[in-house]
Design a protein around this motif. Structure first.
Motif, PDB file in Angstrom:
ATOM      1  N   GLY A 149      71.992 -14.487 -66.811  1.00  0.00           N
ATOM      2  CA  GLY A 149      72.107 -14.442 -65.648  1.00  0.00           C
ATOM      3  C   GLY A 149      70.867 -14.177 -65.002  1.00  0.00           C
ATOM      4  O   GLY A 149      69.698 -14.211 -65.719  1.00  0.00           O
ATOM      5  N   HIS A 150      70.922 -14.105 -63.642  1.00  0.00           N
ATOM      6  CA  HIS A 150      69.664 -14.152 -62.924  1.00  0.00           C
ATOM      7  C   HIS A 150      68.651 -12.992 -63.201  1.00  0.00           C
ATOM      8  O   HIS A 150      67.378 -13.120 -63.352  1.00  0.00           O
ATOM      9  N   ASP A 151      69.234 -11.885 -64.072  1.00  0.00           N
ATOM     10  CA  ASP A 151      68.544 -10.637 -64.382  1.00  0.00           C
ATOM     11  C   ASP A 151      68.322 -10.517 -65.661  1.00  0.00           C
ATOM     12  O   ASP A 151      67.995  -9.650 -66.364  1.00  0.00           O
ATOM     13  N   SER A 152      68.858 -11.633 -66.566  1.00  0.00           N
ATOM     14  CA  SER A 152      68.701 -11.666 -68.051  1.00  0.00           C
ATOM     15  C   SER A 152      67.245 -12.017 -68.476  1.00  0.00           C
ATOM     16  O   SER A 152      66.523 -12.408 -67.869  1.00  0.00           O
ATOM     17  N   LYS A 153      66.817 -11.286 -69.661  1.00  0.00           N
ATOM     18  CA  LYS A 153      65.432 -11.581 -70.184  1.00  0.00           C
ATOM     19  C   LYS A 153      65.095 -13.132 -70.361  1.00  0.00           C
ATOM     20  O   LYS A 153      63.707 -13.427 -69.821  1.00  0.00           O
ATOM     21  N   LEU A 154      65.929 -14.034 -70.732  1.00  0.00           N
ATOM     22  CA  LEU A 154      65.755 -15.347 -70.820  1.00  0.00           C
ATOM     23  C   LEU A 154      65.196 -15.858 -69.404  1.00  0.00           C
ATOM     24  O   LEU A 154      64.342 -16.606 -69.329  1.00  0.00           O
ATOM     25  N   ILE A 155      65.925 -15.728 -68.216  1.00  0.00           N
ATOM     26  CA  ILE A 155      66.040 -16.302 -66.928  1.00  0.00           C
ATOM     27  C   ILE A 155      64.491 -15.236 -66.309  1.00  0.00           C
ATOM     28  O   ILE A 155      63.876 -16.198 -65.699  1.00  0.00           O
ATOM     29  N   LYS A 156      64.566 -14.355 -66.759  1.00  0.00           N
ATOM     30  CA  LYS A 156      63.161 -13.694 -66.041  1.00  0.00           C
ATOM     31  C   LYS A 156      61.962 -14.263 -66.728  1.00  0.00           C
ATOM     32  O   LYS A 156      60.975 -14.665 -65.989  1.00  0.00           O
ATOM     33  N   SER A 157      61.985 -14.468 -68.085  1.00  0.00           N
ATOM     34  CA  SER A 157      60.756 -15.193 -68.710  1.00  0.00           C
ATOM     35  C   SER A 157      60.442 -16.669 -68.236  1.00  0.00           C
ATOM     36  O   SER A 157      59.442 -17.151 -68.116  1.00  0.00           O
ATOM     37  N   LEU A 158      61.711 -17.447 -67.881  1.00  0.00           N
ATOM     38  CA  LEU A 158      61.546 -18.657 -67.373  1.00  0.00           C
ATOM     39  C   LEU A 158      60.940 -18.819 -66.209  1.00  0.00           C
ATOM     40  O   LEU A 158      59.917 -19.492 -65.891  1.00  0.00           O
ATOM     41  N   LYS A 159      61.350 -17.844 -65.186  1.00  0.00           N
ATOM     42  CA  LYS A 159      60.688 -17.674 -63.798  1.00  0.00           C
ATOM     43  C   LYS A 159      59.271 -17.416 -63.859  1.00  0.00           C
ATOM     44  O   LYS A 159      58.403 -18.107 -63.074  1.00  0.00           O
ATOM     45  N   ILE A 160      58.510 -16.489 -65.042  1.00  0.00           N
ATOM     46  CA  ILE A 160      57.245 -16.315 -64.925  1.00  0.00           C
ATOM     47  C   ILE A 160      56.603 -17.377 -65.270  1.00  0.00           C
ATOM     48  O   ILE A 160      55.719 -17.693 -65.058  1.00  0.00           O
TER      49      ILE A 160
END
Length: 177
Positions: A160-171
């Motif tokens: 989801g938008h707040d999952s570790k995977l998505i957060k790391s992709l955003k960074i």
């Protein structure tokens, strides 16, 4: 008001299930291995050494989210992971169903080898990882018991938008990587 027990309430799936069910007026309880998270609604529970201290409460349903979810960790330490992800998980579900608690076991698409997309419900599992083997072992156990108050839900990667995977992709995207 119905009551729900989420085993592994502080996992990503557990936290999101809690938000959902609280919003639907369920009385939500959980289990955690983190001592600082234990309170009136969160019971200490460790699948490595399970103790059913929450047995004095009456729950209408339970969702089992707790497990060692790292495929790599399961490959590196199969004895420990088998104990947690299969043997003690099966004991937990046996216990919950014996108390007439409807139980949902969160399984994984890793019970399949990944060679075929969109497998049918009748497709025979062929796990290629220890993690997948342990999930499939719990599934076989539950099917052999023919529980009427238990279901299995196989999920793929949950993000989801707040999952570790998505957060790391955003960074990484912000750094043009």
């Amino acid at each position: 008001m119905q009551s729900l027990l989420i085993i592994g309430v502080d996992s990503y799936i557990g936290l999101n299930l809690k938000k959902f069910f609280v919003g639907k007026n369920w009385k939500v309880f959980g289990t955690t291995k983190k001592l600082d998270k234990v309170n009136k609604k969160n019971f200490f529970f460790n699948l490595e050494k399970p103790n059913f201290d929450f047995s004095n409460y009456k729950f209408d349903a339970a969702i089992v989210c707790a497990s060692i979810t790292s495929v790599e960790k399961c490959q590196q330490n199969p004895k420990k992971c088998e104990k947690i992800n299969y043997l003690n998980t099966a004991k937990l579900i046996d216990y919950l169903t014996s108390k007439s608690i409807f139980t949902l076991f969160i399984s994984s698409n890793l019970v399949f080898d990944g060679k075929k997309a969109f497998v049918s419900i009748n497709e025979k599992p062929k796990p290629i990882s220890k993690y997948g083997e342990f999930k499939y072992s719990v599934e076989r156990h539950l099917k052999s018991k023919k529980y009427e108050n238990c279901s299995i839900l196989r999920l793929t990667k949950v993000a989801g938008h707040d999952s570790k995977l998505i957060k790391s992709l955003k960074i990484k995207l912000k750094k043009n990587k």
